[in-house]
Write a protein that holds these residues in place. Structure first.
Motif, PDB file in Angstrom:
ATOM      1  N   CYS A 127       0.833  -1.201   0.000  1.00 31.46           N
ATOM      2  CA  CYS A 127       0.000   0.000   0.000  1.00 31.46           C
ATOM      3  C   CYS A 127       0.868   1.251   0.000  1.00 31.46           C
ATOM      4  CB  CYS A 127      -0.913  -0.026   1.228  1.00 31.46           C
ATOM      5  SG  CYS A 127      -2.050   1.369   1.317  1.00 31.46           S
ATOM      6  N   LYS A 128       1.870   1.285   0.862  1.00 28.03           N
ATOM      7  CA  LYS A 128       2.751   2.440   0.955  1.00 28.03           C
ATOM      8  C   LYS A 128       3.546   2.653  -0.336  1.00 28.03           C
ATOM      9  CE  LYS A 128       5.293   2.937   4.618  1.00 28.03           C
ATOM     10  NZ  LYS A 128       5.148   4.412   4.688  1.00 28.03           N
ATOM     11  N   GLY A 129       3.848   1.559  -1.023  1.00 26.41           N
ATOM     12  CA  GLY A 129       4.599   1.660  -2.272  1.00 26.41           C
ATOM     13  C   GLY A 129       3.874   2.458  -3.340  1.00 26.41           C
ATOM     14  N   GLN A 130       2.547   2.536  -3.221  1.00 26.17           N
ATOM     15  CA  GLN A 130       1.752   3.315  -4.170  1.00 26.17           C
ATOM     16  C   GLN A 130       1.549   4.754  -3.717  1.00 26.17           C
ATOM     17  OE1 GLN A 130       0.701   1.957  -7.149  1.00 26.17           O
ATOM     18  NE2 GLN A 130       1.956   0.228  -6.472  1.00 26.17           N
ATOM     19  N   ILE A 131       1.954   5.046  -2.481  1.00 25.39           N
ATOM     20  CA  ILE A 131       1.601   6.339  -1.880  1.00 25.39           C
ATOM     21  C   ILE A 131       2.808   7.205  -1.548  1.00 25.39           C
ATOM     22  CG2 ILE A 131       0.489   7.409   0.145  1.00 25.39           C
ATOM     23  CD1 ILE A 131      -1.346   4.917   0.228  1.00 25.39           C
ATOM     24  N   ASP A 132       3.864   6.595  -0.988  1.00 25.91           N
ATOM     25  CA  ASP A 132       5.011   7.398  -0.566  1.00 25.91           C
ATOM     26  C   ASP A 132       6.313   6.734  -0.984  1.00 25.91           C
ATOM     27  OD1 ASP A 132       6.324   5.843   1.741  1.00 25.91           O
ATOM     28  OD2 ASP A 132       4.266   5.922   2.447  1.00 25.91           O
TER      29      ASP A 132
END
Length: 387
Positions: free
Chosen positions: A260-265
């Motif tokens: 999830c974080k890889g798509q956001i930050d």
């Protein structure tokens, strides 16, 4: 000028509590009032110099000025795993069980993004950190069941009051806003209930190092491996503005969070992560608070006692908290009305209703003001006037 309408999910989120508090006090401040601020939980004590110096040194290294990864630098993940061994006696794999986060707040939100589907249920304590029942629920079009925490149960969530079949349960001890604490036996009961009901236990342990009177906070992972826990450098090391935290837990949960974080930050700044390694290395092998942090906690402990004793003298029923830097008490009236009265005395407090409807009549105060300022506020409360 063209106007743009917010999405329904955003409109459903109430204004952030501390924005409303700032609106209440802005006029007084503009008029030159000396406001004693017990509102937002932002440490007034400085970040330890050794950490700031390390950050400054690391910021001068060219490689540390580049992108990190959403999972965080491996050396910090190793440091977190070593800290868990020292502090809780747990063996943690830094590659599959640790994720560095941009503070714990984003991880608390993103874990729901990663695992909660539309229409599924999230259990949130009430009172509780607003992100549990707010953004985490609404941005996933999930349902939230707020389970009330009760004074007669020492503000511990009772799983017998929780709905079965929920996808996720948020839990937080030492507790914001009540200051309540728990032990491993209590966490094991919650953990077993979550396992039996297929519910993901998300444990917010941001205040694990803010403890008093010999109490040491446990980790949810001491109850079992099938959960996820969030930690933060903000409160322990007075690093709120650095925006750095971590998640530790079951490999599947960490993998989902990383995806999830890889798509956001693109991760927290590397030089801040390097400074965080220095912070964790302040702990010795015995896992006890390093002196520099223990000294800070002694300051908070004195302030806590002055505030609690003063409130008791004024007739309020208030317990001495064993964790966090919050004091929680029954104000005997509508909590927002009490808050407005305090603003007229030059005092900023937080109404309990900002943390959930079941906290009506309660007030949260931080001990992020020096002792002399706390005494000043108590004097104003006693005489019922600003001057």
């Amino acid at each position: 000028m063209t106007t743009f309408e917010q999405a329904d999910r955003l409109k459903a989120i109430p204004p952030y509590l501390f924005v409303r508090l700032e609106e209440l006090s802005r006029e007084k401040k503009a008029a030159g009032w000396d406001m004693v601020d017990f509102g937002i939980g932002d440490p007034d004590l400085p970040t330890p110099g050794i950490i700031v110096e390390e950050m400054a040194k690391q910021a001068c290294v060219n490689e540390n000025q580049k992108y990190s990864s959403s999972a965080g630098e491996r050396d910090l993940r190793v440091a977190v795993a070593k800290w868990y061994k020292k502090r809780f006696g747990l063996d943690i794999d830094p590659d599959t069980q640790v994720c560095v986060t941009i503070g714990s707040k984003e991880a608390i939100f993103n874990i729901a993004q990663a695992f909660v589907n539309c229409g599924e249920t999230i259990i949130a304590p009430s009172p509780g950190y607003p992100v549990y029942s707010g953004a985490s629920t609404l941005f996933n079009e999930a349902k939230c069941v707020k389970v009330p925490l009760r004074a007669e149960k020492d503000w511990l969530l009772d799983v017998d009051e929780c709905p079965k079949g929920a996808k996720m349960l948020y839990l937080n001890y030492p507790n914001n806003p009540t200051g309540a604490t728990c032990d491993v036996a209590y966490l094991k009961k919650v953990y077993d209930w979550c396992k039996a009901n297929g519910t993901i236990l998300c444990y917010d342990n941001a205040y694990s190092e803010m403890c008093y009177d010999g109490y040491q906070a446990p980790s949810a992972l001491q109850a079992g491996p099938d959960c996820i826990e969030f930690g933060s450098f903000s409160k322990t090391f007075n690093m709120t503005g650095f925006r750095l935290g971590y998640a530790v837990g079951h490999p599947d949960l960490i993998a989902g969070l990383k995806k999830c974080k890889g798509q956001i930050d693109s991760g927290a700044p590397i030089f801040i992560q390097k400074a965080a390694i220095k912070a964790l290395e302040l702990y010795g092998d015995d896992g006890k608070l390093p002196k520099i942090i223990a000294d800070n906690m002694a300051v908070y402990a004195e302030r806590r006692k002055v505030l609690v004793d003063g409130l008791k003298k004024l007739g309020y029923k208030v317990n001495m908290p064993k964790g966090t830097f919050y004091v929680w008490f029954d104000c005997g009236e509508d909590s927002f009305e009490f808050t407005k009265k305090m603003v007229d005395l030059g005092i900023i407090v937080t109404p309990g209703t900002g943390f959930g409807e079941s906290a009506e009549g309660y007030i949260r105060m931080t001990v992020t003001e020096p002792v002399e300022r706390i005494r000043l506020a108590l004097e104003r409360m006693e005489r019922g006037s600003y001057q």
